[in-house]
Design an enzyme around this catalytic site. Structure first.
Site, PDB file in Angstrom:
ATOM      1  CB  CYS A  31      -0.964   0.006   1.178  1.00 38.72           C
ATOM      2  SG  CYS A  31      -0.177  -0.122   2.799  1.00 38.72           S
ATOM      3  CG  HIS A 305      -4.060   0.663   4.662  1.00 39.12           C
ATOM      4  ND1 HIS A 305      -3.529  -0.270   3.789  1.00 39.12           N
ATOM      5  CD2 HIS A 305      -5.099   1.253   4.005  1.00 39.12           C
ATOM      6  CE1 HIS A 305      -4.225  -0.246   2.654  1.00 39.12           C
ATOM      7  NE2 HIS A 305      -5.177   0.672   2.754  1.00 39.12           N
TER       8      HIS A 305
END
Length: 348
Positions: A31, A305
Site C-alpha cells: 500500500c 495502512h
C-alpha cells in the site's frame, strides 16, 4: 496491512474525466507503493511524459531504465479506457532488483520509497555530464552564487524529474563571535518539516520550524572561515529556488519509527492557497501552490495502512485510492486529517 474500505466505490464511467481513476492491487503490504504511485500518476506533467514514452524493452539497459520502462507501462495502462484496476507486479520486481530492501513483502515508509523511486527515474533519464569542479568567487552576490551553483548542478543532473521536482535551499551560517556570514546552496527533492507540540496546527507553523534559526554550539560548533577556529554559530534555511512540484513531508515518525505523531496539520487545499513567498530567500509575492495529491498513513507504526487522495486533472474532483478501490468524489473539506503524511503541490 489492508484497511477496511469505508468509502463508496465509484460507478464505472468511460468519459475523459474518468480516465486515470484506476486502482492498484495490493500484492503483499504494498500500500505504501500504491499510494505514492497514485500521487505521481496525478502529477500532470510527469504522466503526460510517461503516456507518450516509448516503452521498448530494448532501450531499458540499466536497472533504473527498467524501472522507468515498467513505470511508463503501468501509467499507460492506468490511463486507458475501461481499465479500473491493475497489478503493479512488474514494477515492484524491477524496483526490488535495484533496491534489495524492497524485495520482501514488509511494510515500508512511503516517503523513503518516493525518494528512491524519483532518484531511479531521474537516473534513467539523466543526460548530465559528471566531472566538472564547482569553483565560485566568494565576492559574488548571494543570488549570483546561487545561479552558478544551480547551473553547475543542472549540467550534472539533467532530467525531466529534476525539472519538475527539484528546488534549491539556501543555508546561512553566521558566526556569533565575529559576525561573519557564509552561505551554501543545495538542491532539495522534498521538504521534511517537523511538527510542533500542539495537537492542531497550521502547515505554516511546520514551515516556520523548518526555516527557523538554530544555534550550533558544543559538539556541533562549525569552524568559522574568518576566525579560523570552531565557533558558536547560528544556522538558518530559506528557499532560493522553488520547484514546479513541491513535495512536503510531515515528519510524523520518530527516527527509530517506534512512535508516530497524530497532530492535525491544517494545510491549504484550495487552488493557489499555499503562498510560499515568506519562505523565499528573495522578496517574491507570486509563489502560490495548489494541492493535488496526499499520501495518507492511517494507524500506528505497528500496523498502518497507506491510501492516496488525488485531484483528477480533468474533473478537478478528489478521489480516495485505497489499493484497488477508488471512491466516488469526496468533498474538499474532508482532505485535512491526522493521517496526512506527504503533500503534493503544483506551482500555480
Amino acid at each position: 496491512m489492508p484497511a477496511v474500505n469505508r468509502t463508496r466505490r465509484r460507478q464505472i464511467h468511460n468519459t475523459p474525466s474518468e480516465l486515470g481513476l484506476c486502482g492498484l492491487r495490493n500484492i503483499g503490504n504494498t500500500c505504501f507503493m500504491n499510494s505514492v504511485i497514485q500521487c505521481l500518476s496525478h502529477t500532470t506533467e510527469l504522466t503526460r511524459f510517461l503516456r507518450a514514452h516509448h516503452t521498448s524493452t530494448r532501450t531499458a539497459t540499466s536497472k533504473d531504465q527498467q524501472i522507468l520502462h515498467e513505470f511508463a507501462k503501468l501509467i499507460q495502462e492506468m490511463w486507458t479506457t475501461n481499465v479500473h484496476s491493475v497489478t503493479p507486479m512488474e514494477l515492484k520486481r524491477a524496483f526490488s532488483t535495484k533496491h534489495r530492501m524492497y524485495s520482501d513483502y514488509n511494510q515500508q515508509d512511503a516517503q523513503e520509497f518516493l525518494r528512491f523511486f524519483l532518484d531511479s527515474l531521474h537516473s534513467a533519464l539523466n543526460t548530465g555530464v559528471k566531472g566538472e569542479t564547482l569553483n565560485i568567487d566568494d565576492n559574488l552576490s548571494d543570488n549570483k552564487k546561487a545561479d552558478l551553483t544551480w547551473e553547475w548542478y543542472a549540467r550534472h543532473e539533467n532530467s525531466l524529474i529534476r525539472d519538475l521536482f527539484v528546488g534549491q535551499l539556501k543555508s546561512t551560517l553566521k558566526c556569533t563571535t565575529c559576525g561573519n556570514t557564509s552561505v551554501t546552496f543545495d538542491p532539495f527533492w522534498d521538504l521534511s518539516v517537523p511538527l510542533p507540540s500542539s495537537s492542531r496546527c497550521k502547515l505554516e507553523a511546520c514551515l516556520d520550524l523548518f526555516i527557523r534559526e538554530e544555534v550550533l554550539d558544543g559538539d556541533e560548533m562549525p569552524t568559522c572561515s574568518k576566525c579560523k577556529t570552531r565557533r558558536k554559530c547560528t544556522k538558518s534555511f530559506t528557499i532560493q529556488r522553488f520547484p514546479k512540484y513541491l513535495v512536503i513531508h510531515l515528519k510524523r515518525f520518530s527516527e527509530t519509527r517506534w512512535s508516530k505523531l497524530s497532530n492535525i496539520v491544517e494545510f491549504p487545499t484550495a487552488d493557489r492557497e499555499l503562498n510560499m513567498a515568506s519562505y523565499g530567500a528573495n522578496a517574491n509575492s507570486n509563489v502560490h501552490y495548489s494541492l493535488y495529491a496526499i499520501s495518507n498513513h492511517m494507524g500506528s507504526t505497528a500496523g498502518g495502512h497507506y491510501v492516496a487522495l488525488c485531484k483528477h486533472p480533468v474533473s478537478h474532483k478528489w478521489h480516495e485510492f485505497n489499493d484497488n478501490s477508488v471512491s466516488d468524489a469526496i468533498p474538499e473539506n474532508c482532505l485535512v486529517s491526522s493521517s496526512a503524511y506527504i503533500l503534493f503541490y503544483e506551482r500555480a
